[in-house]
Design a protein around this motif. Structure first.
Motif, PDB file in Angstrom:
ATOM      1  N   ALA A 168      -2.246   8.913   1.116  1.00 35.72           N
ATOM      2  CA  ALA A 168      -3.442   9.286   1.558  1.00 35.72           C
ATOM      3  C   ALA A 168      -4.476   9.896   0.467  1.00 35.72           C
ATOM      4  CB  ALA A 168      -3.401  10.252   2.958  1.00 35.72           C
ATOM      5  N   ARG A 169      -3.896  10.681  -0.296  1.00 32.84           N
ATOM      6  CA  ARG A 169      -4.676  11.383  -1.253  1.00 32.84           C
ATOM      7  C   ARG A 169      -5.388  10.123  -2.248  1.00 32.84           C
ATOM      8  NH1 ARG A 169      -3.827  16.460  -4.673  1.00 32.84           N
ATOM      9  NH2 ARG A 169      -2.115  16.865  -3.183  1.00 32.84           N
ATOM     10  N   LEU A 170      -4.515   9.146  -2.457  1.00 31.05           N
ATOM     11  CA  LEU A 170      -5.272   8.257  -3.316  1.00 31.05           C
ATOM     12  C   LEU A 170      -6.403   7.513  -2.568  1.00 31.05           C
ATOM     13  CD1 LEU A 170      -2.300   6.195  -5.157  1.00 31.05           C
ATOM     14  CD2 LEU A 170      -4.452   7.095  -6.111  1.00 31.05           C
ATOM     15  N   ALA A 171      -6.238   7.164  -1.345  1.00 29.01           N
ATOM     16  CA  ALA A 171      -7.205   6.806  -0.550  1.00 29.01           C
ATOM     17  C   ALA A 171      -8.519   7.507  -0.605  1.00 29.01           C
ATOM     18  CB  ALA A 171      -6.865   6.502   0.881  1.00 29.01           C
ATOM     19  N   VAL A 172      -8.592   8.532  -0.453  1.00 32.72           N
ATOM     20  CA  VAL A 172      -9.660   9.682  -0.630  1.00 32.72           C
ATOM     21  C   VAL A 172     -10.174   9.417  -1.903  1.00 32.72           C
ATOM     22  CG1 VAL A 172     -10.449  11.869  -0.436  1.00 32.72           C
ATOM     23  CG2 VAL A 172      -8.824  11.175   1.282  1.00 32.72           C
ATOM     24  N   ALA A 173      -9.245   9.361  -2.930  1.00 30.64           N
ATOM     25  CA  ALA A 173      -9.844   9.459  -4.279  1.00 30.64           C
ATOM     26  C   ALA A 173     -10.747   8.133  -4.538  1.00 30.64           C
ATOM     27  CB  ALA A 173      -8.824   9.399  -5.416  1.00 30.64           C
ATOM     28  N   LEU A 174     -10.107   6.814  -4.071  1.00 31.55           N
ATOM     29  CA  LEU A 174     -10.672   5.649  -4.084  1.00 31.55           C
ATOM     30  C   LEU A 174     -12.132   5.559  -3.414  1.00 31.55           C
ATOM     31  CD1 LEU A 174      -7.792   3.175  -3.620  1.00 31.55           C
ATOM     32  CD2 LEU A 174      -9.213   3.725  -5.626  1.00 31.55           C
ATOM     33  N   ASP A 175     -12.419   6.257  -2.196  1.00 34.48           N
ATOM     34  CA  ASP A 175     -13.419   6.570  -1.630  1.00 34.48           C
ATOM     35  C   ASP A 175     -14.534   7.408  -2.224  1.00 34.48           C
ATOM     36  OD1 ASP A 175     -12.797   4.961   0.558  1.00 34.48           O
ATOM     37  OD2 ASP A 175     -11.997   6.995   1.842  1.00 34.48           O
ATOM     38  N   GLU A 176     -14.099   8.600  -2.944  1.00 35.04           N
ATOM     39  CA  GLU A 176     -14.813   9.116  -3.780  1.00 35.04           C
ATOM     40  C   GLU A 176     -15.605   8.298  -5.190  1.00 35.04           C
ATOM     41  OE1 GLU A 176     -13.620  12.975  -4.888  1.00 35.04           O
ATOM     42  OE2 GLU A 176     -13.148  13.471  -2.916  1.00 35.04           O
ATOM     43  N   LEU A 177     -14.733   7.524  -5.651  1.00 32.67           N
ATOM     44  CA  LEU A 177     -14.882   6.490  -6.866  1.00 32.67           C
ATOM     45  C   LEU A 177     -15.834   5.521  -6.178  1.00 32.67           C
ATOM     46  CD1 LEU A 177     -11.444   6.760  -8.735  1.00 32.67           C
ATOM     47  CD2 LEU A 177     -13.739   7.999  -9.485  1.00 32.67           C
ATOM     48  N   GLY A 178     -15.959   5.165  -4.964  1.00 27.64           N
ATOM     49  CA  GLY A 178     -16.361   3.893  -4.723  1.00 27.64           C
ATOM     50  C   GLY A 178     -15.975   2.819  -5.070  1.00 27.64           C
ATOM     51  N   LEU A 179     -14.584   2.941  -5.210  1.00 27.88           N
ATOM     52  CA  LEU A 179     -13.621   1.399  -5.395  1.00 27.88           C
ATOM     53  C   LEU A 179     -12.854   0.946  -4.116  1.00 27.88           C
ATOM     54  CD1 LEU A 179     -12.047   2.705  -8.782  1.00 27.88           C
ATOM     55  CD2 LEU A 179     -14.224   1.152  -8.540  1.00 27.88           C
ATOM     56  N   GLY A 180     -13.108  -0.341  -3.993  1.00 24.10           N
ATOM     57  CA  GLY A 180     -12.517  -0.764  -2.801  1.00 24.10           C
ATOM     58  C   GLY A 180     -13.265  -1.875  -2.258  1.00 24.10           C
ATOM     59  N   PRO A 181     -12.480  -3.067  -1.884  1.00 23.91           N
ATOM     60  CA  PRO A 181     -11.104  -3.110  -1.826  1.00 23.91           C
ATOM     61  C   PRO A 181     -10.537  -3.451  -3.310  1.00 23.91           C
ATOM     62  CG  PRO A 181     -11.956  -5.172  -1.031  1.00 23.91           C
ATOM     63  CD  PRO A 181     -13.095  -4.376  -1.415  1.00 23.91           C
ATOM     64  N   VAL A 182      -9.481  -3.002  -3.470  1.00 19.08           N
ATOM     65  CA  VAL A 182      -8.787  -2.989  -5.060  1.00 19.08           C
ATOM     66  C   VAL A 182      -7.547  -3.726  -4.768  1.00 19.08           C
ATOM     67  CG1 VAL A 182      -9.590  -0.620  -5.535  1.00 19.08           C
ATOM     68  CG2 VAL A 182      -7.293  -0.598  -4.693  1.00 19.08           C
ATOM     69  N   THR A 183      -7.121  -4.225  -6.113  1.00 16.12           N
ATOM     70  CA  THR A 183      -5.615  -4.661  -6.231  1.00 16.12           C
ATOM     71  C   THR A 183      -4.725  -3.490  -6.712  1.00 16.12           C
ATOM     72  OG1 THR A 183      -6.325  -7.084  -6.785  1.00 16.12           O
ATOM     73  CG2 THR A 183      -4.132  -6.239  -7.577  1.00 16.12           C
ATOM     74  N   VAL A 184      -3.804  -3.258  -6.065  1.00 16.56           N
ATOM     75  CA  VAL A 184      -2.860  -2.307  -6.406  1.00 16.56           C
ATOM     76  C   VAL A 184      -1.582  -2.686  -7.038  1.00 16.56           C
ATOM     77  CG1 VAL A 184      -2.024  -0.042  -5.770  1.00 16.56           C
ATOM     78  CG2 VAL A 184      -3.934  -0.960  -4.412  1.00 16.56           C
ATOM     79  N   ALA A 185      -1.359  -2.169  -8.076  1.00 12.91           N
ATOM     80  CA  ALA A 185       0.031  -2.624  -8.834  1.00 12.91           C
ATOM     81  C   ALA A 185       0.978  -1.094  -8.840  1.00 12.91           C
ATOM     82  CB  ALA A 185      -0.118  -3.355 -10.205  1.00 12.91           C
ATOM     83  N   GLY A 186       2.155  -1.225  -8.531  1.00 15.74           N
ATOM     84  CA  GLY A 186       3.072   0.038  -8.712  1.00 15.74           C
ATOM     85  C   GLY A 186       4.216  -0.435  -9.202  1.00 15.74           C
ATOM     86  N   HIS A 187       4.690   0.227 -10.253  1.00 18.39           N
ATOM     87  CA  HIS A 187       5.838   0.111 -11.044  1.00 18.39           C
ATOM     88  C   HIS A 187       6.746   1.128 -10.379  1.00 18.39           C
ATOM     89  CE1 HIS A 187       8.852   1.194 -14.107  1.00 18.39           C
ATOM     90  NE2 HIS A 187       8.941   0.076 -13.996  1.00 18.39           N
ATOM     91  N   SER A 188       8.092   0.561 -10.005  1.00 22.83           N
ATOM     92  CA  SER A 188       9.156   1.289  -9.411  1.00 22.83           C
ATOM     93  C   SER A 188       8.584   2.070  -8.092  1.00 22.83           C
ATOM     94  CB  SER A 188       9.705   2.053 -10.309  1.00 22.83           C
ATOM     95  OG  SER A 188      10.906   2.749 -10.066  1.00 22.83           O
ATOM     96  N   SER A 189       8.924   3.303  -7.987  1.00 22.11           N
ATOM     97  CA  SER A 189       8.497   3.988  -6.849  1.00 22.11           C
ATOM     98  C   SER A 189       6.969   4.088  -6.566  1.00 22.11           C
ATOM     99  CB  SER A 189       9.137   5.330  -6.803  1.00 22.11           C
ATOM    100  OG  SER A 189       8.356   6.013  -7.728  1.00 22.11           O
ATOM    101  N   GLY A 190       6.269   3.559  -7.883  1.00 22.97           N
ATOM    102  CA  GLY A 190       4.979   3.626  -7.623  1.00 22.97           C
ATOM    103  C   GLY A 190       4.627   2.304  -6.728  1.00 22.97           C
ATOM    104  N   GLY A 191       5.365   1.406  -6.382  1.00 21.87           N
ATOM    105  CA  GLY A 191       5.271   0.456  -5.359  1.00 21.87           C
ATOM    106  C   GLY A 191       5.364   0.825  -3.993  1.00 21.87           C
ATOM    107  N   TYR A 192       6.028   1.939  -3.812  1.00 21.92           N
ATOM    108  CA  TYR A 192       6.101   2.663  -2.341  1.00 21.92           C
ATOM    109  C   TYR A 192       4.819   3.134  -2.148  1.00 21.92           C
ATOM    110  CZ  TYR A 192      11.119   2.280  -3.756  1.00 21.92           C
ATOM    111  OH  TYR A 192      12.108   1.832  -3.946  1.00 21.92           O
ATOM    112  N   ILE A 193       4.299   3.806  -3.169  1.00 22.84           N
ATOM    113  CA  ILE A 193       2.893   4.679  -2.757  1.00 22.84           C
ATOM    114  C   ILE A 193       1.689   3.444  -2.374  1.00 22.84           C
ATOM    115  CG2 ILE A 193       1.033   6.056  -3.782  1.00 22.84           C
ATOM    116  CD1 ILE A 193       3.351   7.641  -5.083  1.00 22.84           C
TER     117      ILE A 193
END
Length: 269
Positions: free
Chosen positions: A75-100
């Motif tokens: 949820a914190r990342l979602a707010v950050a993306l909104d503030e940056l004006g980014l989206g929709p994005v491709t999201v790549a997560g390594h290891s537990s980053g994939g869970y987020i």
């Protein structure tokens, strides 16, 4: 215009590379790492994308947070993306980053165009017995003591312990890992486990209408590589196994990893 700069958004340090107007690609590191863990793949990715590497709370240059629950971090990342004006994005997560990354798609499907999960164990049953050094660093009573006296050499061994191919651990990654607190690391691990124990990652992905790329090292010492087939139950998922690669494809096989990610962002398959 190509860029290379950093910002703090929602208390998280973010590094930007590539053309600002290019399609955005968000890279999320795993537990006990930082955005610098993606360094070897960034040059290739930034040729086509506005690449954003985040340091999650308590990691890298980002200060600790009050909570490390996976949905709250998403949820914190979602707010950050909104503030940056980014989206929709491709999201790549390594290891537990994939869970987020997965939790971000659950929380804000409008922000996530596609997901790439690299070495993300599907569920607790897939976890293998961990390398001895990692067990020592994590478990009390020895863990807190070792954490305080970690040398650069020990930190490098901690990274290479989960690799199968020889790697040069970036100096900036070593420096940033040193700043992670023992309590933070233990808490993050427990919250990640809780997330996949509640529902496995393939189960979560199966109800999301989003293309998924799964990259797994065929010699991963952290997660049973055969568990990657569980992602095959997800309708829009493609699973790619990297021969002779361990848990850290961005460091062990940067060219192959970058090529798979770029092909995926272009075709969505």
């Amino acid at each position: 215009m190509r860029i290379h700069d950093s910002t703090y958004v929602q208390g998280m340090h973010m590094v930007h590379d590539g053309p600002r107007e290019a399609p955005p690609l968000l890279l999320i590191h795993g537990s006990g790492a930082s955005g610098s863990s993606w360094g070897p793949v960034v040059p290739a990715l930034a040729a086509r994308h506005h690449v954003v590497r985040v340091d999650l709370p308590g990691h890298g240059h980002s200060p600790p947070a009050d909570s490390y629950e996976v949905p709250e971090q998403a949820a914190r990342l979602a707010v950050a993306l909104d503030e940056l004006g980014l989206g929709p994005v491709t999201v790549a997560g390594h290891s537990s980053g994939g869970y987020i990354a997965t939790a971000l798609a659950e929380h804000r499907p409008d922000l996530v165009e596609s997901l790439a999960l690299i070495s993300s164990g599907p569920g607790p049953d897939a976890l293998l017995p961990q390398p001895a050094l990692l067990r020592a660093l994590i478990a009390p009573p020895l863990g807190p003591l070792l954490w305080r006296v970690r040398s650069d050499a020990m930190l490098r061994r901690g990274v290479t312990a989960v690799c199968n191919r020889p790697v040069d651990v970036p100096d900036d990654l070593v420096a940033e890992v040193r700043g992670i607190g023992y309590r933070t690391f233990r808490t993050v691990l427990s919250r990640n486990t809780a997330y996949i124990a509640g529902r496995s990652v393939p189960e979560r992905l199966s109800v999301l209408d989003v293309p998924v790329l799964v990259i797994f090292g065929a010699a991963d010492p952290r997660w049973n590589p055969s568990s990657a087939h569980l992602y095959g139950t997800v309708a829009k998922a493609r699973v790619e196994m990297l021969p002779d690669v361990g848990h850290f494809p961005p460091l062990e096989a940067p060219q192959e990893t970058a090529e798979l990610l770029l092909s995926f962002t272009v075709t969505g398959r």
